[in-house]
Design a protein around this motif. Structure first.
Motif, short mmCIF file in Angstrom:
data_model
loop_
_atom_site.label_atom_id
_atom_site.label_comp_id
_atom_site.label_asym_id
_atom_site.label_seq_id
_atom_site.Cartn_x
_atom_site.Cartn_y
_atom_site.Cartn_z
N ILE A 141 0.82 -1.11 -0.08
CA ILE A 141 0.06 0.06 0.05
C ILE A 141 0.89 1.49 0.04
N ALA A 142 2.10 1.16 0.66
CA ALA A 142 2.79 2.56 0.76
C ALA A 142 3.47 2.57 -0.70
N GLU A 143 4.02 1.49 -1.16
CA GLU A 143 4.43 1.65 -2.54
C GLU A 143 3.48 2.23 -3.76
N THR A 144 2.16 1.85 -3.62
CA THR A 144 1.02 2.34 -4.58
C THR A 144 0.95 3.78 -4.12
N THR A 145 0.53 4.04 -2.86
CA THR A 145 0.63 5.38 -2.55
C THR A 145 1.58 6.42 -2.74
N HIS A 146 2.79 5.97 -2.70
CA HIS A 146 3.87 6.71 -3.29
C HIS A 146 3.76 6.98 -4.75
N TYR A 147 3.15 6.03 -5.43
CA TYR A 147 3.15 6.17 -7.05
C TYR A 147 1.98 7.01 -7.25
N LEU A 148 0.87 6.70 -6.50
CA LEU A 148 -0.41 7.51 -6.67
C LEU A 148 0.10 9.05 -6.62
N THR A 149 0.73 9.38 -5.52
CA THR A 149 1.15 10.77 -5.27
C THR A 149 2.19 11.54 -6.15
N THR A 150 3.27 10.52 -6.50
CA THR A 150 4.24 11.22 -7.23
C THR A 150 4.44 10.95 -8.85
N GLY A 151 3.74 9.94 -9.26
CA GLY A 151 3.69 9.35 -10.53
C GLY A 151 5.18 8.59 -10.77
N LYS A 152 5.83 8.18 -9.71
CA LYS A 152 6.86 7.42 -9.88
C LYS A 152 7.02 6.26 -8.81
N ARG A 153 7.78 5.27 -9.42
CA ARG A 153 7.91 4.15 -8.51
C ARG A 153 9.00 4.37 -7.39
N ILE A 154 9.07 3.56 -6.09
CA ILE A 154 10.16 3.80 -5.28
C ILE A 154 11.04 3.23 -5.89
N GLU A 155 12.19 3.99 -6.05
CA GLU A 155 13.68 3.19 -6.73
C GLU A 155 14.16 2.12 -5.59
N GLY A 156 15.06 1.32 -6.16
CA GLY A 156 15.63 0.25 -5.20
C GLY A 156 14.94 -0.78 -5.02
N GLY A 157 15.51 -2.02 -4.81
CA GLY A 157 14.41 -3.10 -4.33
C GLY A 157 14.03 -2.76 -2.77
N ARG A 158 12.83 -3.64 -2.43
CA ARG A 158 12.39 -3.44 -1.20
C ARG A 158 13.35 -4.15 -0.18
N PRO A 159 13.55 -3.29 0.84
CA PRO A 159 14.63 -3.87 2.00
C PRO A 159 13.71 -5.23 2.73
#
Length: 250
Positions: A205-223
């Motif tokens: 959900i955090a990844e989706t919310t970040h994409y929703l807000t910025t239009g960009k995927r979170i860079e790097g692999g998930r820790p």
């Protein structure tokens, strides 16, 4: 119908999707909290209530799917509006799965309550408390379109994994020390894994919310810090897998 009215009604439809997602989130939070509380208090009646309560989340998930599909078909949204609809669909799916895992914890609790109390139970609430805080924060991030808060939640998944790995080792130690611990600790392993998976879905959900807000995927692999799969075969809740297949029509 004038263009101003069309835009207003479209905005209302998007807001309705947002409202359903947040309502689902509130129910999923309550279900998880209830499941953990039932385990700590050895309250089978509360656990049964959690199991039955899963139907409410499933129903909201279906409602949102229908609304989202209707919006896509009739409005053909683009850019930010399209991200709003797709994000609502993805997040509702994660919330539905969180509800499923909460139900599984409740089912395991009912089985665990048929056995003598085991001291290892005390280790799970601390991990569950962290995941509960993550769920709350990620839903707040979604509600406020807060990409920074979503990113913070994304990073905290590593802490959940570390706690799960430590708990996994602790439970294995109990089982090796005394064969009588195998049955209760097996139930606790499944419960701990369900808690860890809930954390994973909150991270989704955090990844989706970040994409929703910025239009960009979170860079790097998930820790990730869960090393249990490299030690022994990781426990997997068969009932959960079966439930998932049924929902997907397998």
């Amino acid at each position: 119908m004038n263009s101003e009215h069309i835009v207003k009604s479209f905005d209302e439809e998007l807001q309705q999707l947002n409202t359903v997602v947040l309502r689902m989130g509130g129910v999923a939070e309550a279900q998880f909290a209830g499941a953990v509380d039932a385990m700590v208090r050895r309250d089978s009646a509360l656990a049964e209530k959690v199991v039955k309560g899963d139907e409410a989340i499933d129903q909201m998930d279906l409602e949102l799917d229908e609304d989202a599909i209707r919006t896509l078909a009739l409005r053909q949204p683009m850019a930010n509006d399209l991200r709003e609809v797709i994000s609502a669909l993805k997040i509702s799916s994660d919330l539905e799965r969180i509800g499923d895992y909460a139900k599984n914890i409740a089912k395991r609790t009912i089985a665990l309550n048929q056995l003598a109390h085991h001291e290892a139970v005390r280790s799970i609430p601390r991990m569950a408390k962290l995941v509960q805080a993550i769920i709350k924060d990620v839903l707040d991030a979604y509600a406020n379109h807060d990409s920074n808060r979503a990113l913070d939640v994304w990073h905290r998944d590593e802490e959940v994994d570390e706690m799960y790995t430590a708990l996994f080792r602790e439970l294995l130690t109990y089982m090796m020390e005394d064969p009588r611990n195998i049955t209760p600790c097996t139930h606790l392993l499944f419960i701990a894994k369900n808690v860890e998976r809930i954390g994973d879905h909150a991270t989704n959900i955090a990844e989706t919310t970040h994409y929703l807000t910025t239009g960009k995927r979170i860079e790097g692999g998930r820790p990730k810090s869960d090393t249990t799969s490299f030690q022994v075969v990781e426990p997997e809740d068969n009932q959960d897998a079966q439930d998932g297949k049924k929902k997907e029509g397998v």
